[in-house]
Design a protein around this motif. Sequence first.
Motif, PDB file in Angstrom:
ATOM      1  N   GLU A  97       0.822  -1.186  -0.079  1.00 48.79           N
ATOM      2  CA  GLU A  97      -0.090  -0.228  -0.088  1.00 48.79           C
ATOM      3  C   GLU A  97       0.870   1.193   0.006  1.00 48.79           C
ATOM      4  O   GLU A  97       1.814   1.418   0.871  1.00 48.79           O
ATOM      5  CB  GLU A  97      -1.014   0.057   1.161  1.00 48.79           C
ATOM      6  N   VAL A  98       0.567   2.224  -0.830  1.00 48.33           N
ATOM      7  CA  VAL A  98       1.080   3.433  -0.667  1.00 48.33           C
ATOM      8  C   VAL A  98       0.379   4.372  -0.772  1.00 48.33           C
ATOM      9  O   VAL A  98      -1.117   4.442  -0.906  1.00 48.33           O
ATOM     10  CB  VAL A  98       1.561   3.744  -2.328  1.00 48.33           C
ATOM     11  N   HIS A  99       0.736   5.650   0.043  1.00 54.48           N
ATOM     12  CA  HIS A  99      -0.330   6.828   0.228  1.00 54.48           C
ATOM     13  C   HIS A  99       0.453   7.912  -0.426  1.00 54.48           C
ATOM     14  O   HIS A  99       1.527   8.365  -0.366  1.00 54.48           O
ATOM     15  CB  HIS A  99      -0.210   7.134   1.705  1.00 54.48           C
ATOM     16  N   LEU A 100      -0.562   8.629  -1.271  1.00 52.97           N
ATOM     17  CA  LEU A 100      -0.171   9.770  -2.222  1.00 52.97           C
ATOM     18  C   LEU A 100      -0.999  10.852  -1.820  1.00 52.97           C
ATOM     19  O   LEU A 100      -2.008  10.893  -1.564  1.00 52.97           O
ATOM     20  CB  LEU A 100      -0.391   9.177  -3.670  1.00 52.97           C
ATOM     21  N   LEU A 101      -0.330  12.167  -2.337  1.00 47.48           N
ATOM     22  CA  LEU A 101      -0.781  13.331  -2.465  1.00 47.48           C
ATOM     23  C   LEU A 101      -0.939  13.558  -4.152  1.00 47.48           C
ATOM     24  O   LEU A 101       0.235  13.486  -4.639  1.00 47.48           O
ATOM     25  CB  LEU A 101      -0.071  14.239  -1.649  1.00 47.48           C
ATOM     26  N   LEU A 102      -2.149  14.074  -4.245  1.00 48.03           N
ATOM     27  CA  LEU A 102      -1.990  14.306  -5.885  1.00 48.03           C
ATOM     28  C   LEU A 102      -2.815  15.774  -5.957  1.00 48.03           C
ATOM     29  O   LEU A 102      -3.371  16.131  -5.099  1.00 48.03           O
ATOM     30  CB  LEU A 102      -3.207  13.345  -6.382  1.00 48.03           C
ATOM     31  N   ILE A 103      -2.501  16.447  -7.064  1.00 49.69           N
ATOM     32  CA  ILE A 103      -2.864  17.844  -7.523  1.00 49.69           C
ATOM     33  C   ILE A 103      -3.350  17.792  -8.895  1.00 49.69           C
ATOM     34  O   ILE A 103      -2.345  17.362  -9.607  1.00 49.69           O
ATOM     35  CB  ILE A 103      -1.953  18.877  -7.197  1.00 49.69           C
ATOM     36  N   GLU A 104      -4.509  18.183  -9.092  1.00 46.81           N
ATOM     37  CA  GLU A 104      -5.126  18.202 -10.329  1.00 46.81           C
ATOM     38  C   GLU A 104      -6.014  19.379 -10.765  1.00 46.81           C
ATOM     39  O   GLU A 104      -6.907  19.809  -9.653  1.00 46.81           O
ATOM     40  CB  GLU A 104      -5.874  16.844 -10.793  1.00 46.81           C
ATOM     41  N   PRO A 105      -6.004  19.756 -11.874  1.00 52.15           N
ATOM     42  CA  PRO A 105      -7.139  21.010 -11.956  1.00 52.15           C
ATOM     43  C   PRO A 105      -8.610  20.379 -11.638  1.00 52.15           C
ATOM     44  O   PRO A 105      -8.981  19.197 -12.055  1.00 52.15           O
ATOM     45  CB  PRO A 105      -6.953  21.269 -13.381  1.00 52.15           C
ATOM     46  N   VAL A 106      -9.401  21.337 -10.989  1.00 50.76           N
ATOM     47  CA  VAL A 106     -10.664  20.846 -10.663  1.00 50.76           C
ATOM     48  C   VAL A 106     -11.277  20.398 -11.974  1.00 50.76           C
ATOM     49  O   VAL A 106     -11.342  20.984 -13.227  1.00 50.76           O
ATOM     50  CB  VAL A 106     -11.765  22.117 -10.087  1.00 50.76           C
ATOM     51  N   GLY A 107     -12.041  19.120 -11.836  1.00 53.80           N
ATOM     52  CA  GLY A 107     -12.819  18.601 -12.973  1.00 53.80           C
ATOM     53  C   GLY A 107     -12.102  17.399 -13.656  1.00 53.80           C
ATOM     54  O   GLY A 107     -12.499  16.854 -14.550  1.00 53.80           O
ATOM     55  N   VAL A 108     -10.681  17.448 -13.854  1.00 53.43           N
ATOM     56  CA  VAL A 108     -10.002  16.539 -14.464  1.00 53.43           C
ATOM     57  C   VAL A 108     -10.037  15.123 -13.876  1.00 53.43           C
ATOM     58  O   VAL A 108      -9.961  14.885 -12.971  1.00 53.43           O
ATOM     59  CB  VAL A 108      -8.264  16.924 -14.345  1.00 53.43           C
ATOM     60  N   PRO A 109     -10.611  14.357 -14.813  1.00 52.00           N
ATOM     61  CA  PRO A 109     -10.509  12.853 -14.594  1.00 52.00           C
ATOM     62  C   PRO A 109      -9.320  12.071 -14.030  1.00 52.00           C
ATOM     63  O   PRO A 109      -8.364  12.627 -14.662  1.00 52.00           O
ATOM     64  CB  PRO A 109     -11.348  12.151 -15.506  1.00 52.00           C
ATOM     65  N   ASN A 110      -9.413  11.466 -13.108  1.00 54.60           N
ATOM     66  CA  ASN A 110      -8.002  10.599 -12.864  1.00 54.60           C
ATOM     67  C   ASN A 110      -7.497   9.934 -13.777  1.00 54.60           C
ATOM     68  O   ASN A 110      -6.360   9.667 -13.648  1.00 54.60           O
ATOM     69  CB  ASN A 110      -8.126  10.229 -11.322  1.00 54.60           C
ATOM     70  N   THR A 111      -8.072   9.434 -15.043  1.00 51.37           N
ATOM     71  CA  THR A 111      -7.378   8.658 -15.958  1.00 51.37           C
ATOM     72  C   THR A 111      -7.487   9.408 -17.202  1.00 51.37           C
ATOM     73  O   THR A 111      -6.853   9.028 -18.177  1.00 51.37           O
ATOM     74  CB  THR A 111      -8.287   7.369 -16.164  1.00 51.37           C
ATOM     75  N   GLY A 112      -7.914  10.654 -17.059  1.00 54.82           N
ATOM     76  CA  GLY A 112      -7.807  11.499 -18.264  1.00 54.82           C
ATOM     77  C   GLY A 112      -9.025  11.155 -19.229  1.00 54.82           C
ATOM     78  O   GLY A 112      -9.295  11.931 -20.388  1.00 54.82           O
ATOM     79  N   ASP A 113      -9.958  10.365 -18.926  1.00 51.68           N
ATOM     80  CA  ASP A 113     -11.095   9.906 -19.532  1.00 51.68           C
ATOM     81  C   ASP A 113     -12.320   9.702 -18.668  1.00 51.68           C
ATOM     82  O   ASP A 113     -12.324   8.907 -17.527  1.00 51.68           O
ATOM     83  CB  ASP A 113     -10.662   8.577 -20.369  1.00 51.68           C
ATOM     84  N   PRO A 114     -13.275  10.554 -18.778  1.00 52.85           N
ATOM     85  CA  PRO A 114     -14.622  10.489 -17.738  1.00 52.85           C
ATOM     86  C   PRO A 114     -15.032   9.143 -17.700  1.00 52.85           C
ATOM     87  O   PRO A 114     -15.747   8.712 -16.800  1.00 52.85           O
ATOM     88  CB  PRO A 114     -15.328  11.661 -18.328  1.00 52.85           C
ATOM     89  N   LYS A 115     -14.972   8.330 -18.810  1.00 57.32           N
ATOM     90  CA  LYS A 115     -15.621   6.965 -18.965  1.00 57.32           C
ATOM     91  C   LYS A 115     -14.804   6.005 -17.851  1.00 57.32           C
ATOM     92  O   LYS A 115     -15.541   4.906 -17.604  1.00 57.32           O
ATOM     93  CB  LYS A 115     -15.654   6.407 -20.377  1.00 57.32           C
ATOM     94  N   THR A 116     -13.573   6.087 -17.683  1.00 60.64           N
ATOM     95  CA  THR A 116     -12.811   5.107 -16.906  1.00 60.64           C
ATOM     96  C   THR A 116     -12.560   5.744 -15.591  1.00 60.64           C
ATOM     97  O   THR A 116     -11.848   4.870 -14.918  1.00 60.64           O
ATOM     98  CB  THR A 116     -11.680   4.655 -17.722  1.00 60.64           C
ATOM     99  N   ALA A 117     -12.698   6.913 -14.988  1.00 64.01           N
ATOM    100  CA  ALA A 117     -12.320   7.681 -13.985  1.00 64.01           C
ATOM    101  C   ALA A 117     -12.795   7.334 -12.814  1.00 64.01           C
ATOM    102  O   ALA A 117     -14.139   6.916 -13.029  1.00 64.01           O
ATOM    103  CB  ALA A 117     -12.254   9.139 -14.157  1.00 64.01           C
ATOM    104  N   ALA A 118     -11.996   7.129 -11.635  1.00 60.21           N
ATOM    105  CA  ALA A 118     -12.900   6.858 -10.391  1.00 60.21           C
ATOM    106  C   ALA A 118     -13.289   8.234 -10.000  1.00 60.21           C
ATOM    107  O   ALA A 118     -12.680   9.318 -10.343  1.00 60.21           O
ATOM    108  CB  ALA A 118     -11.791   6.530  -9.474  1.00 60.21           C
ATOM    109  N   GLN A 119     -14.763   8.469  -9.076  1.00 53.46           N
ATOM    110  CA  GLN A 119     -15.011   9.542  -8.989  1.00 53.46           C
ATOM    111  C   GLN A 119     -14.263  10.207  -7.739  1.00 53.46           C
ATOM    112  O   GLN A 119     -14.188   9.570  -6.916  1.00 53.46           O
ATOM    113  CB  GLN A 119     -16.708   9.527  -8.538  1.00 53.46           C
ATOM    114  N   LYS A 120     -14.022  11.447  -7.997  1.00 55.53           N
ATOM    115  CA  LYS A 120     -13.391  12.409  -6.895  1.00 55.53           C
ATOM    116  C   LYS A 120     -14.509  12.471  -5.764  1.00 55.53           C
ATOM    117  O   LYS A 120     -15.428  12.793  -6.107  1.00 55.53           O
ATOM    118  CB  LYS A 120     -12.784  13.432  -7.290  1.00 55.53           C
ATOM    119  N   VAL A 121     -14.093  12.264  -4.531  1.00 52.93           N
ATOM    120  CA  VAL A 121     -14.933  12.599  -3.473  1.00 52.93           C
ATOM    121  C   VAL A 121     -14.510  13.524  -2.468  1.00 52.93           C
ATOM    122  O   VAL A 121     -13.232  13.057  -2.091  1.00 52.93           O
ATOM    123  CB  VAL A 121     -15.287  11.188  -2.763  1.00 52.93           C
ATOM    124  N   ALA A 122     -15.198  14.730  -1.957  1.00 57.46           N
ATOM    125  CA  ALA A 122     -14.467  15.404  -0.981  1.00 57.46           C
ATOM    126  C   ALA A 122     -14.720  14.689   0.356  1.00 57.46           C
ATOM    127  O   ALA A 122     -15.996  14.133   0.572  1.00 57.46           O
ATOM    128  CB  ALA A 122     -15.371  16.614  -1.175  1.00 57.46           C
TER     129      ALA A 122
END
Length: 123
Positions: A97-122
């Motif tokens: 297991e790894v713990h990460l900090l990620l920074i992405e522009p708001v609304g960018v899907p984590n796979t680059g493709d909304p069809k395959t992306a995991a939903q971001k949850v606050a």
Amino acid sequence: MAKMKKTGEAVNLEEKLQSFTDHWGPKIVSNYNDCDIMVVKGKGEFNWHRHDDTDDFFLVLKGVLQIELRDRTVVLHPGELFVVPQGVEHRPVAEGEVHLLLIEPVGVPNTGDPKTAAQKVAI
């Protein structure tokens, strides 16, 4: 995708990471200049993907992350970061297991493709 309000309060990353157990599901902990600041736990292989419109930022907080690129593998330990350039195909891999900090522009899907992306949850 959730956009958090800026609260002016400190964010304890360890507490946020302890609040969930799923892997590769980014959790938004704050916002900064129209970017989501997220934590995520990873284990095993994530999808090969690329971001056509943005770089991809990874900072390892705990564990070891391998970022496979088509021509090499970048290995990151706690306290190390790597930015995958825009448009470069990559796959994050964590044997443990790894713990990460990620920074992405708001609304960018984590796979680059909304069809395959995991939903971001606050959280």
